[in-house]
Structures are given as C-alpha cells and as structure tokens.
Design an enzyme around this catalytic site. Structure first.
Site, short mmCIF file in Angstrom:
data_model
loop_
_atom_site.label_atom_id
_atom_site.label_comp_id
_atom_site.label_asym_id
_atom_site.label_seq_id
_atom_site.Cartn_x
_atom_site.Cartn_y
_atom_site.Cartn_z
N SER A 163 62.87 38.80 60.72
CA SER A 163 61.52 39.16 61.17
C SER A 163 60.88 38.24 62.18
O SER A 163 59.80 38.55 62.68
CB SER A 163 60.59 39.29 59.97
OG SER A 163 60.81 40.52 59.36
N SER A 217 59.45 42.19 61.06
CA SER A 217 58.12 42.53 60.62
C SER A 217 57.00 41.72 61.28
O SER A 217 55.85 42.15 61.25
CB SER A 217 58.02 42.36 59.10
OG SER A 217 58.22 40.99 58.74
N LYS A 273 50.77 35.06 61.24
CA LYS A 273 51.09 36.35 60.64
C LYS A 273 50.23 36.51 59.39
O LYS A 273 50.07 35.54 58.63
CB LYS A 273 52.58 36.36 60.27
CG LYS A 273 53.08 37.64 59.64
CD LYS A 273 54.58 37.53 59.36
CE LYS A 273 55.18 38.81 58.87
NZ LYS A 273 56.65 38.72 58.69
#
Ligand code: GLN
Length: 485
Positions: free
Chosen positions: A176, A152, A77
């Site tokens: 997330s 997210s 990420k």
C-alpha cells in the site's frame, strides 16, 4: 513563487527567509485548494498548520536550535493517530472518532519540528489497491484523472505527487505504499517489519503492517526514516538495533552490491508487455554498466498472493472485532434492539463491502475444519518464503522485481473483480510476507503517459544499503519526470 525540490534545499531557503515556513504552508494550502477535485485529503488542518509555521519561523529567527524536519510539511494517512484529531480509517464506522493519543511516528515527527497539514484519504482500513474502497469517495490520479492513484494509501501518494505537501506517511501491509507510489510517479519505502513503531497505527494485518514513507527524493526518505524509525517501548515488535546514519545514502557503494532478480517475475503472464520489455532491458543495462546481476529461480510466485490473502484476512477478522459500536465511533442504535442485533446492525452498516468480505473470509479460514487447509497451510508457505529469502540473501544483496504488473488502472476497471484486484498485488506482498524492506522507484514512462518503475529489496534491517542502491539507480536510470501541477 515557492517550489519544493528537497528538504535540504528547503532548509537552505529557510536560512535566508524569515517567513519561510509560513510561505511554504500558504503555498501548500493553495495547492490543496486548487487540486481539491483529487480528494486526497479528508481534512486539512489549515489554521493549526499556519500557527505552527509562524511559531517555527519565530523559533528559528530567535536562534533556537531547529529539528531535523524543521518546517517540513507532512500529511498522514488517515489510519495513523494524531491526538485530538479525527481518525476514520476512511470508514463510516469511525467517522466521528477522535484519536486520544499520538502514534509514535507522530510524536517523533513533531519532536523534530514537522508540520502536519492534514489527513489523507485511503481505502477503508487499508484494504484495497485503488482507493475505491474509501467511504469518503475516490481519489483521482493527478497524472491522469480518469485513473486510480493506487491504494490503499492513495491520498498520501497523491499528496506528494501533486505537490500538496513535502512528504507523507502511509501504511504498507501488502504494497500500500509501494504500489500507489508507482502509480503516481514518486518514491515509496516500506521499511523492515520492526523498524518503525506501529503504535497508534490502526491494525489491519498486525504481522504484516508497517508504516512507510512517500517522498520525491531518496535523501528525503532517508531523513524521514531516521526520524520515525528505531525502537519504541510501546511496540514490542520494534527492533532494539540502533539505526545507521542514513545520511550516508550518497555513498557510492552500490556497484559492489550483488543484484538478483526473479526470472519468472519478469516474464509473468500478468505483466504488461511494454513494462516487461522495458524492465528486461533495464536488467541488461545494469549488467552492461558493471553491476553484478544474477537471475534467481523462484518457484513460489503463484503462491504468494493466496498465502497473503489467507493470513491478512485472518488477522483482520480478529483486529476488526473491536469495532462493535460500543467502544468506538458509529453505532446503529434503535430502542428495542437486542445486544446481538445491535452489533450486527452496527457492523453491517458501519463497514463497507470489501471490509466485510475480508472479515468473512478471515473468519472462514480460521474456523474449525478449515483452519488446517487454509490458515496453517498459508503459514507454511510463509515459512518457506522466509527460508528461501534467507538463502537468497546469503549470496546476493539486492532483489529487484516490478512493483506492479501494470500502470495505474482506469477508475472502475477492477472494481467488480476482487480476484483480479488481489492478483495485481503479486509483486508487492512478498516483502510483507518475509518482513524485508522494499522500495518502489519511479524510473520510466509508459507509452500511455503513466509512470512505472522497479522495486528493490534487501535483507532485514539493511535499509541503508537499499537507499544507497536506490540513489544510484535513480541517478543513473531515471527518465520519468513528475509533471508540474
Ligand atoms: N492491496 C493490498 C490489500 O488490499 C495491500 C493493502 C495494504 O498494503 N494495506 O490488502
């Protein structure tokens, strides 16, 4: 053609294929290209990954000892620092920023021979549930491209789900990792707060943030946790406990575990009807199949989302104050601006709408006059939840909850209603408020074609029990199959 099922199988493949790592990287690079429309990657380190794969093939062929994650293809990420690579948090304010050191998790992955293939799109500064808050475009759900992948860590979930890499790392402040895993039909683990170092992770809510793992199998999650977890002198919130041997995931001790479920959660008005029916019947079958299952009265369900949003926005307002145009990345600099105007302009144009909303909200709940009514109150709720959780785990070993009240939303469905978006975090934020480990397991398929599953939690630092339980549940109840993409 190359296909990936588990790290163990991949390692057997490498044993008889001298070019195995190179073959794997070539396969993933072509997959990423083929599915470029998903927008899961902000950047692919193609040349670098190929070189690394060749070097690893040579290392193995020359008989040198290999690392635990030898040749494993990992995506990060874009909120986890990888030295000399760009690090943007999917924000314009960090667009051209380059990481100047490795996150501890990255050092540990590389020390065990992993190959980092690229950085994944996400919601800006990890704030969001759909990946629609990225400054670099939406990510599409690979199972149905008109839907969001969750957030997210949307890009990281898609990368694993669509076979663009073997495993990926995301961050989980309020769900997330677990929620996008649920929306994309894969496994997502948020370890105990303090299990995995946050050094090199861009902070959102520091007392909530935890790096998590996306994978397709429990043994792959276990092996990755083994590598990235454990004490780190650069993060004083990491525990000094020695990690257990997670390879014991196959041990079939789950039947001895006592499972509790929050009764109200499975009847909550926000829960999709079909998911409710399916999960309630799942709980019944657990009982019929010899598990010890007990309902828990949990009266705080409606307080957890407000407490979470008060506390995390407060922490975010402080954490994000460092992005001022002076020290990092983007700046809006015109001659003649006063320092105050310069900060204002940089932050107004550099941050997206949701991030600004949260900075304002966080500043408000911390301001004199409102501090007691909001921040202090939310801290009290957090303390009550921690106490209640301790009581629950005095009697029980595992708590189960839904992961999300619905399957993946349609793109745009909740964009204009932030409150509705926040409320959908109802089942995930509890584990972050209390610091316990939680995992999302993709068990079922909805009549709309999308995956959904359950979330399981144990008390702090009991990841091994959690993984053993998960392995048995997946073996026995998983009917969802990932489509081949
Ligand atoms: N959806 C939650 C939020 O927007 C979770 C974010 C996260 O875990 N990073 O805050």
């Amino acid at each position: 053609m190359f296909s990936f099922t588990s790290i163990e199988n991949y390692h057997s493949f490498l044993a008889t294929n001298p070019d195995g790592c190179t073959t794997a990287i070539k396969y993933y690079l072509s997959q990423i290209e083929k599915h470029a429309d998903l927008n899961a990657f902000l950047e692919v380190f193609a040349d670098e990954a190929l070189l690394k794969a060749k070097a690893l093939d040579e290392k193995r062929n020359s008989g040198q000892p290999t690392g635990k994650l030898h040749g494993v293809v990992v995506a990060l990420k874009d909120i986890i620092s990888y030295k000399d690579h760009r690090l943007s948090a999917s924000s314009k304010i960090l667009e051209d920023f380059r990481a100047i050191y490795n996150a501890t998790v990255v050092d540990r992955l590389l020390a065990e021979d992993a190959i980092i293939i690229g950085r994944n799109n996400c919601d800006e500064f990890a704030m969001g549930s759909t990946n629609e808050n990225s400054a670099f475009g939406n990510v599409l759900n690979p199972i149905s491209r008109s839907r969001v992948p969750g957030g997210s860590s949307g890009g990281s979930a898609v990368a694993v789900s669509a076979n663009l890499c073997m495993i990926s790392l995301g961050s989980d402040t309020g769900g997330s990792v677990r929620q996008p895993a649920d929306f994309c039909g894969i496994i997502g683990l948020k370890p105990t707060y303090g299990r995995v170092s946050r050094f090199g992770l861009i902070a959102y809510g520091s007392s909530f943030d935890q790096i998590g793992i996306f994978a397709k199998t429990i043994p792959d999650v276990a092996l990755t946790l083994q590598v990235i977890g454990g004490h780190d002198r650069f993060d004083n919130t990491t525990s000094k406990r020695i990690q257990p041997d997670y390879q014991l995931v196959e041990e079939n001790s789950a039947k001895k575990l006592k499972i509790g479920y929050f009764k109200d959660a499975f009847f909550h008005q926000s829960l999709d009807e079909e998911i409710g029916v399916r999960l309630r019947s799942f709980i019944e079958s657990l009982g019929e199949d010899g598990f010890l299952v007990e309902p828990i009265d949990f009266e705080y369900l409606d307080y957890i989302v407000p407490a979470y949003y008060v506390l995390t926005t407060a922490e975010a307002s402080s954490n994000l104050s460092r992005f001022d145009g002076v020290r990092y990345g983007y700046r809006d600099h015109k001659n003649g601006l006063s320092l105050r105007e310069f900060y204002k302009k940089t932050r107004s144009t550099g941050f997206g709408k949701e991030v600004k909303r949260r900075i304002l909200l966080g500043t408000f709940v911390l301001s004199t006059g409102y501090y007691d009514a909001y921040f202090a109150k939310a801290q009290q709720v957090r303390k009550m939840l921690i106490d209640k959780t301790e009581l629950i785990f005095n009697d029980l070993d595992v708590i189960i909850l839904p992961t999300s009240p619905s399957t993946a939303f349609a793109i745009g469905e909740k964009t204009n209603d932030p409150i509705a978006m926040y409320l959908a975090d109802i089942y995930t934020v509890y584990a972050n408020l209390t610091g316990i480990p939680a995992i999302s397991l993709p068990l079922f398929q909805h009549s709309n074609g999308m995956p959904f599953g359950i979330q399981a939690m144990t008390s702090r630092f009991k990841e091994l029990s959690l993984l053993q339980f998960s392995q048995q549940i997946i073996r026995q109840y998983k009917s969802y199959e990932n489509p081949t993409l």
